[in-house]
Every structure is written in structure tokens, then in C-alpha cells.
Scaffold this motif. Structure first.
Motif, PDB file in Angstrom:
ATOM      1  N   TYR A 198       0.827  -1.218   0.000  1.00 56.33           N
ATOM      2  CA  TYR A 198       0.000   0.000   0.000  1.00 56.33           C
ATOM      3  C   TYR A 198       0.857   1.262   0.000  1.00 56.33           C
ATOM      4  O   TYR A 198       0.558   2.246  -0.689  1.00 56.33           O
ATOM      5  N   LEU A 208       2.326   3.416  -3.129  1.00 58.60           N
ATOM      6  CA  LEU A 208       1.597   4.410  -3.928  1.00 58.60           C
ATOM      7  C   LEU A 208       1.823   5.856  -3.495  1.00 58.60           C
ATOM      8  O   LEU A 208       2.114   6.709  -4.348  1.00 58.60           O
ATOM      9  N   GLU A 258      -7.822  -3.114  -2.630  1.00 52.09           N
ATOM     10  CA  GLU A 258      -6.574  -3.468  -3.298  1.00 52.09           C
ATOM     11  C   GLU A 258      -6.716  -3.395  -4.812  1.00 52.09           C
ATOM     12  O   GLU A 258      -5.789  -2.984  -5.522  1.00 52.09           O
ATOM     13  N   LEU A 294      -6.493   0.275  -5.656  1.00 53.35           N
ATOM     14  CA  LEU A 294      -5.104   0.742  -5.566  1.00 53.35           C
ATOM     15  C   LEU A 294      -4.283   0.246  -6.745  1.00 53.35           C
ATOM     16  O   LEU A 294      -3.397   0.951  -7.243  1.00 53.35           O
TER      17      LEU A 294
END
Length: 395
Positions: free
Chosen positions: A91, A94, A147, A150
Motif C-alpha cells: 500500500y 503508492l 486493493e 489501488l
């Protein structure tokens, strides 16, 4: 799987690599590292730090540290999968990725930055964009909606959002077959593979999405088209950056995006080179097995790539998280990590000298079992008309 690679019981087993997964977050900071080194030394050559890190420093470290070879015990999979620490390692890529992109735009907008330095920063940012596709790959295979979202955001920097559709619903179905644009063929150079893969993946993604929308009774052109919405995210991102920093940043944004998806296709080229799934009596291809992907178990590059190099287990179990992927001794093995093999792929004579003998050995010299380019098949058969193990292996 080797005896040495078998781990103790789940109760005693601990992931010794656990703290080192955070090393992957060094990649999105490469532009910052480049700028810091250039500032401290006063030398513009350090703006090229990203390519140096990826294709010189990482391969050297890979060879110094060597292979991993350890696998988590199966009984530990549930605990590993539930540990959210591993998810945050992906995560956090990003915000660092887009922080670096915005900062790079401030430098490109600075008229005091020379062309050589600006191009070096573009190359360093392109490495971030390319590895971001790998992060998107890890996230995009998961069931959790956050997810998947993302994943699509991570792809925006490289303008390769259609990868989300094609990879999951195209490549994983057709891998190691002549129908797959992302599976390279023996005798096909990387430079011949690149345009076929880029165009083929785009066309494949569009057709797959059109078929999905038709089944659901939805319009092709509309908000439910995941290919169009992915491209719209990239357009919005680039438009926002141009509005904020000026039109002068656009050529560098386009350049880093091209470098990013070329890096992805470099990885695609080496992951299944020449490997071919056998056909069953009914004409369909057999299920994907460990023998249909080239693996590398080099410790350092696997840490930076979230174990993408344990590719056989990934194709057999696409939903499995990176921390639980296993190494198999029976999978065909690359002689080095991805970083080294990517550079080798850019020089076709060197690539063929290293990889073609390994590929032929994997199939006992039988060309009929190889996913081979037609021109290469003609050339090899001309040199050795018999396709038995002895003559073909000499080719």
C-alpha cells in the motif's frame, strides 16, 4: 521442492525476511535519492541513479547474497495471509510513487535543470513507474476491493491501465501458448516481442472487456468499461500535473510512462520465454504447472519485487499473496535475477546464447515441445533436420 527448502512446523517458523520487505519501498524514492546525490556531489550524472540502482547495483547485490531457497510451511499460510503488515508494504508504495512523480515535475519545470539531468530524472522516474506495475500486479490479483482500486491507481503513472484487465483475464488463461501476447517465443528477440506485446495486450484487453460488458448487457462506451476508466485516470493525472507545473513537463511524463511499460514488457519477455503448455487429447491446453514459468529465487531482487520471481507458484495460485509464494526445484530456472536478465534480453545475441540452450535442455532438445517463432523453427530445422534430443540440443 528441496529438502533444505522445507521449513519447520508452523508453530516454530518465523519469516526471517519480514523486516526486509520494506526494502521494496526504496524504489519509489529513487527520484529523491537521485536528486539528493546530485545536490550533494554537484554532478548531474547522479540524476541517472534509478537505472544504475536497478540494473547495476541490484544485480551485483543479488549475486553477492545468492539464492533464498526457503519456503514457509503450509500450515503458516493462513497466519501470513492475515498479517496486514505485508499488505502495508505494498500500500505504501503508492503515496511514495506519486510523491516522487510530483517532485520530479517540480524539477522538470525548473529551467535551471539541464537536458541531461532532466533525462536522467525521467529514467529514474521510469524505473519507479515500471516497478509500480509490479506492485499493481500484486494488488490486482486480490479479492479485496480496496486493493483492486489501488492496483488501478498504481498503473496510472505508466498509462498501462488496461494491464489490469488483460493480465488477469487474458494472460493467466493463455500463458505459455502461442495465443498469449505476453508469452515470448524462442528465437523472438525482445525488440521483436515488444511491439507485439504492447499492441497485443491492448487489443486483448479491449476484446475481453467488450465481451464482459456484452454478457452483462452494458454499453461498451461508458463508466463500466474498466479499460476506458483506467485510461481516463491516466489522462486526468497527466492533465493535472501539466496544469500545475506547465506544458514543459509533458514530454518527460510521456517518456517515463513509456520507459515504465517497456520495463514491464521486459519482464514479460523473460518470464515464459519459449515455454509451451502441452495439448490434451481434446485439443485444449493442459493446466498451468511449475514447468511453464521461468523462476529465479535470488533473495535481494525478490525482496524488491514482492517475490514476482517465484512465478510458477503465482501462476498456479494467482490469489496467493507474495509472502506465501514458494520456490520449486522442478521449475525451469533463470541463471540470475530479473534485473540481470532484463539487461541480457536487450542484447538478443547474448540472450540467445544464454537462454536457448537452457530452453532446449528443459525440453530434452525436442523442438516440437517449444513455443518457437516460425522463422527460428525453420532456421533450426535447416541446421538439424532431425528434431530428436541429440541433434536439437546441438543447435
Amino acid at each position: 521442492m528441496s529438502d533444505a527448502a522445507r521449513s519447520p512446523s508452523a508453530a516454530l517458523w518465523r519469516d526471517r525476511k519480514r523486516p526486509y520487505w520494506l526494502l521494496g519501498l526504496a524504489v519509489p524514492t529513487l527520484p529523491f535519492q537521485a536528486g539528493g546525490l546530485a545536490y550533494l556531489t554537484g554532478r548531474d550524472v547522479f540524476w541517472w541513479w534509478g537505472p544504475f540502482f536497478a540494473f547495476v547495483l541490484l544485480p551485483v547485490t543479488d549475486h553477492l547474497i545468492g539464492d533464498d531457497g526457503s519456503n514457509p510451511p503450509e500450515a503458516a499460510f493462513a497466519r501470513l495471509d492475515a498479517d496486514r503488515y505485508y499488505r502495508w508494504c505494498t500500500y505504501l508504495y503508492l503515496p511514495l510513487q506519486y510523491g516522487a512523480l510530483a517532485w520530479a515535475c517540480t524539477r522538470w519545470a525548473d529551467t535551471d535543470l539541464g537536458v541531461v539531468a532532466a533525462l536522467g530524472l525521467m529514467a529514474s522516474t521510469g524505473v519507479v513507474a515500471g516497478v509500480a506495475i509490479n506492485t499493481a500486479h500484486e494488488l490486482g490479483h486480490k479479492r479485496e476491493q480496496v486493493e483492486r482500486r489501488l492496483s488501478r491507481l498504481a498503473l496510472a503513472q505508466s498509462c498501462y491501465g488496461h494491464f489490469y484487465v488483460e493480465h488477469n483475464h487474458g494472460h493467466h488463461i493463455r500463458v505459455a501458448t502461442p495465443e498469449d501476447p505476453a508469452s515470448s517465443r524462442m528465437g523472438e528477440s525482445f525488440w521483436g516481442f515488444l511491439p507485439r506485446a504492447v499492441a497485443g495486450s491492448l487489443v486483448s484487453a479491449w476484446r475481453l472487456e467488450a465481451r464482459r460488458l456484452q454478457r452483462r448487457g452494458r454499453r461498451l462506451i461508458g463508466p463500466h468499461n474498466e479499460v476506458l476508466t483506467a485510461w481516463l485516470i491516466s489522462v486526468t493525472l497527466f492533465a493535472g500535473l501539466v496544469a500545475a507545473f506547465g506544458l514543459g513537463v509533458l514530454p518527460y511524463l510521456v517518456g517515463q510512462a513509456v520507459l515504465g511499460f517497456c520495463l514491464l514488457e521486459s519482464v514479460n519477455y523473460l518470464e515464459h520465454y519459449g515455454l509451451l503448455r502441452e495439448r490434451r487429447p481434446d485439443g485444449r491446453f493442459v493446466r498451468v504447472a511449475s514447468r511453464h514459468s521461468w523462476n529465479s529465487d535470488h533473495t535481494v531482487s525478490n525482496l524488491f519485487l514482492f517475490q514476482l520471481q517465484r512465478h510458477s507458484d503465482h501462476h498456479a495460485n494467482p490469489l496467493r499473496r507474495y509472502q506465501t509464494l514458494r520456490h520449486f526445484d522442478d521449475a525451469p530456472r533463470l541463471p540470475s535475477g530479473y534485473a540481470t536478465m532484463i539487461v541480457l534480453a536487450w542484447f538478443p545475441p547474448l540472450w540467445r546464447r544464454v537462454m536457448d540452450p537452457r530452453l532446449l535442455a528443459h525440453y530434452d532438445g525436442d523442438l516440437a515441445r517449444v513455443n518457437i517463432a516460425s522463422a527460428a523453427r525453420t532456421r533450426l530445422l535447416r541446421r538439424c533436420p532431425a528434431t530428436g534430443p541429440d541433434t536439437a540440443s546441438k543447435a
